[in-house]
Design an enzyme around this catalytic site. Sequence first.
Site, PDB file in Angstrom:
ATOM      1  N   TYR B  37       0.658  -0.563   0.196  1.00 51.71           N
ATOM      2  CA  TYR B  37       0.158  -0.172   0.307  1.00 51.71           C
ATOM      3  C   TYR B  37       0.644   1.153   0.043  1.00 51.71           C
ATOM      4  O   TYR B  37       1.664   1.726   0.629  1.00 51.71           O
ATOM      5  CB  TYR B  37      -1.255  -0.050   1.396  1.00 51.71           C
ATOM      6  N   ARG B 223      -2.417   9.084  -9.523  1.00 57.33           N
ATOM      7  CA  ARG B 223      -2.638   7.710  -9.127  1.00 57.33           C
ATOM      8  C   ARG B 223      -3.436   6.189  -9.831  1.00 57.33           C
ATOM      9  O   ARG B 223      -4.606   6.862  -9.829  1.00 57.33           O
ATOM     10  CB  ARG B 223      -2.111   7.368  -7.781  1.00 57.33           C
ATOM     11  N   ASN B 225      -5.361   3.013  -8.755  1.00 51.33           N
ATOM     12  CA  ASN B 225      -5.387   2.006  -7.526  1.00 51.33           C
ATOM     13  C   ASN B 225      -6.485   0.949  -8.057  1.00 51.33           C
ATOM     14  O   ASN B 225      -6.307   0.770  -9.757  1.00 51.33           O
ATOM     15  CB  ASN B 225      -5.901   2.983  -6.656  1.00 51.33           C
TER      16      ASN B 225
END
Lengths: 321, 348
Positions: B37, B223, B225
Amino acid sequence: MSAGTAKLNVTVAEVKPINDLVTRFKFVRTGGGGLPTFSGGAHTVVEMQDGDITRLNAYSLMSNPADRGAYTISVRRDDQGRGGSKFMHSKVKEGMEMVISNPVNLFSLDLRAKKHLMLAGGIGITPFMAQMHQLAMMGGRFELHYSVRTASLGTYAKELTERYPGKVHVYHDDQKEAIDLPALLANQPLGTHVYVCGPKGMINWVHGTASEMGWPREAVHSEEFLAPASGKPFEVKCAVSNKVVQVGEHQSLLEALEAAGIDAPYLCRGGACGQCETNVIGYDGKFLHHDHWLTDEQKAGGKHIMPCVSRFEGKTLVLDR
Amino acid sequence: MTIQFNDETFRGDFTFRNSEWAIKRFPFPFHEDSYMYSVNMEPHTSYRPGSVFERTFDVDEHYVSEMKDRAQVLADDPLRCQSLPHMTLAGWDLVELIMEAKAREYPDLFELHKNGNRWRWVNKPLGIDDTFTFLDESTLPYGPMEYITRQTQGDFAMLDQRDDNLWMDAGMVTTQADWSLDFDIGMNFFEWHAPVPKAHEMGIFVRALKFLLNIQQGQPARRLNWTMTVNPLLDTSPENYHKWGEMKQDLTMENLGSKQHLRVELQTFFRLPRSNALVFPIRCYLISFNDLVTVPKWGRRLHRVIRDLPEELATYKGFIDNRPMMVEWLSQYDDGSPTSDGIWADDD
Ligand code: FES
């Protein structure tokens, strides 16, 4: 990644003295084309090539945010300062090419407000000029109370009074006129937000009075950029980049880091945004914290420094840069 | 038009499919054989021609069908699109951002003609040709945010910035991975991430918030995810969990390759100029395991990532029960050879 790095190449389109202290500068995009729109209250960081020193100063944008043709700023000359404003006044001429940052807003309008009450002192008028443009366009409700030293130093006072009839109130220090803040605050409709920009004393007075009168903290907004203070030269060790940097008498720690080629983030260069916060690895001496960012506890703790405005006196200072 | 748009569904008969082009440019999210993470933020600049990182707003073969799906979700549940009154200006900011970017980057698909505040917008794939007055809501069929996001792939979270915090005060959310705009609207950053149990996680949130508050105009960030979805469902909302939750139980070794999808979100972050609000477009890409393993490196790597993923994460991402089957299925595509660094296939 430095935060203040997105740059705009601009050409000085106009340099206009407004009164004994203030000069207005107009920038257009070099090579044509529009500049980014911005929101009322935003500033830009202007780069000044002053010999072999690069000075960077933040100035509020005062033009109409929707006008992408040009940006306008006003610079008040500060003869006691470190030279940025003097450079703007003496060296910057029409036709000169300069580099400025993208707009950054640390003083934006709260768009939920039912009414915007603006309190300006001196050159603190500039962010409000852009905000008033924006509010007038959106049909927002606003009122400006503007305190100036004398009528001749009332920068843009006449122009604003004409542009926004009934909404602008000017107070002259030399005529012993003063804003009756308690009365003003007492008579605002529910949902009013207060904005203040001016000298430190004025900002504290507005926050203090409003809070005594029971105004919620979130309904009172302020902006004050500090000029970096001069002081005794000192030396810094930068642990990450493994360099020793000398900070001169009239140089800020941030400027010294930049001159040494060390990556040092910033946004406001005035102790307000928090972007330059740097961890202190070790020290022997005393900090001269000048920023608005760190809490008193943090300032006493000796683990953080804001290099844009704060200094150090003592033997060793080791930073995490 | 340069892109061949698919006619496909993300529900019912699930005719969604990826062409070879779409597979090749899929934003595979694992740059090494394990997953940790992290905030993994980078500047949203144009990168790698043909990739989903090339354009400000990626348009691909699913565009037209995704917009039809969105219209259907909104018809069933209008609360998927909401905007508090003070966010209208941010909506106009978004109109301008998307229209200018798309007209500039896809001139064969989109056109924007400005005559002062009188704008004409041409969206060829959706057959739209509208003239309106910028900043005048009465000249559009919907509010500005709804108007433009009915024409743009991905969810949109619109955040007001005040009191050193971010407030989810508007959004268009129809393709979310299990969160709800109607629930989160009006909440601040800490409220919509609550409950944050541990102090150290709190530290991560404080840092993430600080990063986001400092996103500046002209410097967007992005980003990736990821999560997993059984069937190519765009709308995995909590409101509809009763419809899609049970599909997780339909997996078998035989149908896993076609039913199990890796779901990748390309999240981007922009500061909006007039309102000083932030917008987070969250674009969802789906790929079936069958398609994914056509890229040998991805097949090998996904096997290792899923196999070694900490239990809490597999639980958090909602596929803990199916993990053993997924690992077994994927192991057929892992010959144990090393994988190269980075997310891209090896053949280029
Ligand atoms: S640069 Fe903003 S506080 Fe130092």
